[in-house]
Write an enzyme that holds these catalytic residues in place. Structure first.
Site, mmCIF file in Angstrom:
data_model
loop_
_atom_site.group_PDB
_atom_site.id
_atom_site.type_symbol
_atom_site.label_atom_id
_atom_site.label_comp_id
_atom_site.label_asym_id
_atom_site.label_seq_id
_atom_site.Cartn_x
_atom_site.Cartn_y
_atom_site.Cartn_z
ATOM 1 N N LYS A 52 68.483 49.813 97.309
ATOM 2 C CA LYS A 52 67.859 48.878 96.362
ATOM 3 C C LYS A 52 68.298 49.213 94.939
ATOM 4 O O LYS A 52 68.576 48.321 94.144
ATOM 5 C CB LYS A 52 66.333 48.940 96.487
ATOM 6 C CG LYS A 52 65.809 48.292 97.772
ATOM 7 C CD LYS A 52 64.334 48.570 98.021
ATOM 8 C CE LYS A 52 63.909 48.028 99.379
ATOM 9 N NZ LYS A 52 62.502 48.271 99.718
ATOM 10 N N GLN A 96 57.637 51.675 97.994
ATOM 11 C CA GLN A 96 58.284 51.676 99.308
ATOM 12 C C GLN A 96 57.270 52.023 100.391
ATOM 13 O O GLN A 96 56.538 53.000 100.283
ATOM 14 C CB GLN A 96 59.458 52.678 99.309
ATOM 15 C CG GLN A 96 60.271 52.691 100.586
ATOM 16 C CD GLN A 96 60.996 51.370 100.869
ATOM 17 O OE1 GLN A 96 61.418 50.673 99.959
ATOM 18 N NE2 GLN A 96 61.135 51.023 102.133
ATOM 19 N N ASP A 119 57.596 42.365 95.707
ATOM 20 C CA ASP A 119 57.647 42.443 97.176
ATOM 21 C C ASP A 119 56.943 41.248 97.813
ATOM 22 O O ASP A 119 57.146 40.963 99.001
ATOM 23 C CB ASP A 119 56.941 43.721 97.661
ATOM 24 C CG ASP A 119 57.912 44.783 98.142
ATOM 25 O OD1 ASP A 119 58.990 44.417 98.642
ATOM 26 O OD2 ASP A 119 57.570 45.977 98.019
HETATM 27 N N1 GUN Z 1 59.356 48.970 103.923
HETATM 28 C C1 GUN Z 1 60.041 48.215 104.807
HETATM 29 N N2 GUN Z 1 60.355 47.043 104.267
HETATM 30 C C2 GUN Z 1 59.872 47.047 103.013
HETATM 31 C C3 GUN Z 1 59.903 46.106 101.951
HETATM 32 O O1 GUN Z 1 60.414 44.987 102.041
HETATM 33 N N3 GUN Z 1 59.300 46.511 100.798
HETATM 34 C C4 GUN Z 1 58.700 47.710 100.667
HETATM 35 N N4 GUN Z 1 58.124 47.997 99.519
HETATM 36 N N5 GUN Z 1 58.656 48.600 101.631
HETATM 37 C C5 GUN Z 1 59.249 48.266 102.801
#
Ligand code: GUN
Length: 281
Positions: A52, A96, A119
């Site tokens: 990311k 996350q 998100d």
């Molecule tokens: N863990 C798995 N997928 C995601 C996501 O799209 N966002 C976040 N913050 N954590 C995740």
């Protein structure tokens, strides 16, 4: 021979679009900024966060890394979220998931200011989606919609079957497909005769989290198959779809890796730029 839906290629186009918008914001003196919060040292989460942050760099988004020890308390994490909420130079906040078990993920998600909820996990963002109003859309299902659009696949009138009812993927996916005029069925672990329901689908979205569970017997000939699964197995990363078995039956299919994964990250960039644009007014 199915069309292979190339998530990397579509994600690159989406990132370019986000980069142009980020450039326009920068010209107005606003540098889009994403705060990335990682608690603990789960290697999969660390690797997602790295990717990311790499995407942020490519798009012209500043990423601010907040790595907290696995032993971090709820109060410390809450205090960080409050600080990021109050910092006008931060436009998006990503915590996350999953969080270590002693932390309350639900309360963390609800603590993030809805205007920074890139998100799309906050109840307000989900409520706006349900109501069909503008708001942050969860990145994975939004990425699937973008892939379908890029390949000229219009869900209108299709029988869509979503396998999985998670709040991150299955539920928002069903709503977005409904929004684009599909007739949607959501299946889950208690669905009776799952294969028969899946075989009715013109568009099948697999978001179960079980390696290669969707075999050819679940797929109607000519169906579009989207694989949201990311399963780390002995043979590497595999999806929820048995690609080798299903590809000859489907009209189009997204692979793993190189399908939905890069799209999820690209949509995070789109949401972050939109958050910055919203803050810039
Ligand atoms: N863990 C798995 N997928 C995601 C996501 O799209 N966002 C976040 N913050 N954590 C995740």
């Amino acid at each position: 021979m199915a069309t292979i839906i190339d998530g990397n290629a579509v994600a690159a186009v989406v990132r370019e679009r986000a980069a142009r918008e980020a450039g326009e914001l920068l010209a107005r003196g606003v540098r889009p900024c994403l705060a990335v919060v990682l608690v603990g040292d789960d290697p999969a989460s660390a690797s997602y966060v790295r990717m990311k942050e790499r995407d942020c760099e490519a798009v012209g988004i500043e990423s601010r890394d907040h790595r907290l020890a696995g032993s971090t308390t709820q109060a410390d994490l809450d205090a960080l979220i409050d600080r990021l909420n109050g910092d006008p130079s931060v436009h998006g906040i990503l915590v996350q998931m999953p969080l270590p078990k002693h932390l309350d993920a639900e309360s963390v998600i609800e603590r993030i200011a809805p205007a920074k909820d890139v998100d799309g996990f906050h109840p307000e963002s989900l409520g706006l989606l349900v109501r069909g109003l503008p708001g942050f859309r969860a990145c994975t299902p939004a990425g699937v919609m973008e892939m379908l659009k890029a390949y000229g696949i219009d869900p209108t009138g299709m029988r869509a079957v979503v396998v999985g009812r998670s709040v991150i993927v299955g539920k928002p996916m069903a709503l977005m497909l409904m929004e684009t005029n599909a007739t949607v069925t959501v299946c889950h672990s208690r669905t009776r005769d799952l294969a028969a329901v899946c075989r009715e689908a013109d568009l099948l979205v697999a978001a179960i989290g079980r390696p290669k569970m969707i075999t050819a017997e679940y797929v109607k000939p000519g169906a579009v198959v989207i694989d949201v699964g990311i399963n780390r197995t002995g043979e590497g990363m595999v999806g929820d779809v048995d690609f080798a078995g299903v590809e000859p039956v489907a009209s189009a299919i997204s692979p793993v890796p190189g399908g939905v994964g890069p799209m999820t990250r690209a949509m995070l960039m789109v949401n972050t730029v939109a958050a910055a644009a919203g803050a810039a007014g």
